[in-house]
Design a protein around this motif. Structure first.
Motif, short mmCIF file in Angstrom:
data_model
loop_
_atom_site.label_atom_id
_atom_site.label_comp_id
_atom_site.label_asym_id
_atom_site.label_seq_id
_atom_site.Cartn_x
_atom_site.Cartn_y
_atom_site.Cartn_z
N VAL A 78 13.31 0.35 -4.55
CA VAL A 78 12.09 1.05 -4.56
C VAL A 78 11.57 1.26 -2.93
N LEU A 79 11.42 0.17 -2.58
CA LEU A 79 10.61 0.04 -1.12
C LEU A 79 11.62 0.79 -0.14
N GLN A 80 13.18 0.49 -0.13
CA GLN A 80 13.82 0.87 0.76
C GLN A 80 13.97 2.38 0.58
N ALA A 81 13.89 2.98 -0.57
CA ALA A 81 13.68 4.43 -0.56
C ALA A 81 12.53 5.01 -0.05
N GLY A 82 11.54 4.20 -0.03
CA GLY A 82 10.31 4.79 0.78
C GLY A 82 10.51 4.82 2.39
N ILE A 83 10.94 3.50 2.60
CA ILE A 83 11.28 3.30 4.13
C ILE A 83 12.12 4.16 4.77
N GLY A 84 13.18 4.83 4.02
CA GLY A 84 14.25 5.42 4.39
C GLY A 84 13.64 6.64 5.08
N VAL A 85 12.67 7.25 4.37
CA VAL A 85 11.91 8.70 4.66
C VAL A 85 10.48 8.20 5.39
N PRO A 90 4.01 9.97 5.48
CA PRO A 90 3.56 9.38 4.19
C PRO A 90 3.90 10.04 2.77
N GLU A 91 3.75 11.52 2.90
CA GLU A 91 3.91 12.15 1.55
C GLU A 91 5.14 12.20 1.48
N ALA A 92 6.25 12.27 2.13
CA ALA A 92 7.53 12.23 1.95
C ALA A 92 8.08 10.59 1.40
N ALA A 93 7.39 9.80 2.24
CA ALA A 93 7.77 8.43 1.44
C ALA A 93 7.03 8.15 0.12
N GLU A 94 5.91 8.61 -0.15
CA GLU A 94 5.31 8.82 -1.43
C GLU A 94 6.20 9.38 -2.54
N ARG A 95 6.71 10.37 -2.23
CA ARG A 95 7.36 11.15 -3.22
C ARG A 95 8.79 10.30 -3.41
N ALA A 96 9.57 9.67 -2.22
CA ALA A 96 10.72 9.26 -2.45
C ALA A 96 10.43 7.80 -3.25
N ILE A 97 9.37 7.11 -3.34
CA ILE A 97 8.89 5.88 -3.89
C ILE A 97 8.86 6.27 -5.47
N ALA A 98 8.15 7.45 -5.62
CA ALA A 98 7.65 7.90 -7.11
C ALA A 98 9.16 8.17 -7.66
N GLY A 99 10.06 8.65 -7.26
CA GLY A 99 11.34 9.00 -7.51
C GLY A 99 12.05 7.83 -7.85
N ALA A 100 12.05 6.94 -7.06
CA ALA A 100 12.85 5.75 -7.45
C ALA A 100 12.30 5.01 -8.44
N ILE A 101 10.94 4.98 -8.36
CA ILE A 101 10.29 4.21 -9.65
C ILE A 101 10.85 4.97 -11.00
N THR A 102 10.65 6.22 -11.23
CA THR A 102 11.08 7.00 -12.34
C THR A 102 12.53 6.61 -12.65
N GLY A 103 13.54 6.64 -11.71
CA GLY A 103 15.01 6.33 -12.04
C GLY A 103 15.01 4.57 -12.52
N GLU A 104 14.32 3.62 -11.88
CA GLU A 104 14.24 2.31 -12.19
C GLU A 104 13.91 2.33 -13.48
N LYS A 105 12.73 2.99 -13.89
CA LYS A 105 12.23 2.75 -15.33
C LYS A 105 13.06 3.30 -16.15
#
Length: 208
Positions: A78-85, A90-105
């Motif tokens: 999840v953190l790698q997804a945010g760091i990557g963008v 911060p908005e792009a990082a937040e969306r990437a983290i939200a998407g990663a969390i959804t997939g992991e859930k």
């Protein structure tokens, strides 16, 4: 015709229902073991994660990125997804983290529907078996009235086993479902806390 067919089905008794409940219990055990193994293997090492955030607080995002990329597990992905963008803001990082969390859930919750279904339906399956057993007992009584009371009592006692087995399957299934759901919520809350800490830094850098 239809009535005779339904009667023939009812007279099968509760035996096959017990086998169905047994199969359901085995399925629940299999799902629970698989989920427990998945959660044990999929977590990021806590000490390594703590060290990464200690470096982040003292050295910044690059230090966190360097350490997180070497880690595996739910939190790290999840953190790698945010760091990557993060370089996009911060908005792009937040969306990437939200998407990663959804997939992991979705990965974490896989199979829990089986436990929930077993917990909610097993008592009714057991009750259904009991009803079938009682129908069979009264049908047997109609054939042999000389031993009517003994036949009915024996048939009803056997039929009630189905209800007991249904509860024995349902109660552990509900407990296991609630346990795994609570563990998953705790993991999501933990990674969201870490992600928010990182996003706050990213937002501060972008404004600065």
């Amino acid at each position: 015709m239809l009535q005779n067919g339904l009667l023939a089905f009812a007279l099968l008794g509760a035996g096959w229902v017990l086998y169905l409940l047994l199969g359901l219990s085995v399925l629940c055990i299999g799902v629970s073991l698989e989920r427990a193994l998945f959660l044990a293997r999929d977590g990021t090492d806590r000490s390594a994660l703590r060290e990464a955030f200690d470096a982040f607080r003292s050295q910044g995002l690059l230090a966190l990125a360097g350490r997180i990329t070497k880690l595996d597990g739910f939190e790290a992905r999840v953190l790698q997804a945010g760091i990557g963008v993060a370089s996009r803001g911060p908005e792009a990082a937040e969306r990437a983290i939200a998407g990663a969390i959804t997939g992991e859930k979705l990965r974490m919750d896989r199979g829990l529907a089986i436990l929930a279904t077993a917990g909610s339906t097993a008592p009714f399956i057991g009750l259904f078996g009991t009803v079938l057993g009682i129908i069979q007992a009264f049908h047997d009584m109609s054939k042999d009235t000389s031993a009517a009371s003994e036949a009915v009592m024996a048939g009803i006692s056997e039929a009630l086993v189905a209800t007991a087995v249904g509860l024995m399957v349902a109660i552990p299934a509900v407990v296991l479902y609630n346990t795994f759901a609570r563990l998953n919520r705790a993991r999501v809350a933990r990674v969201e806390s870490l992600a928010n800490t990182m996003l706050a830094h990213v937002e501060g850098v972008s404004r600065g």
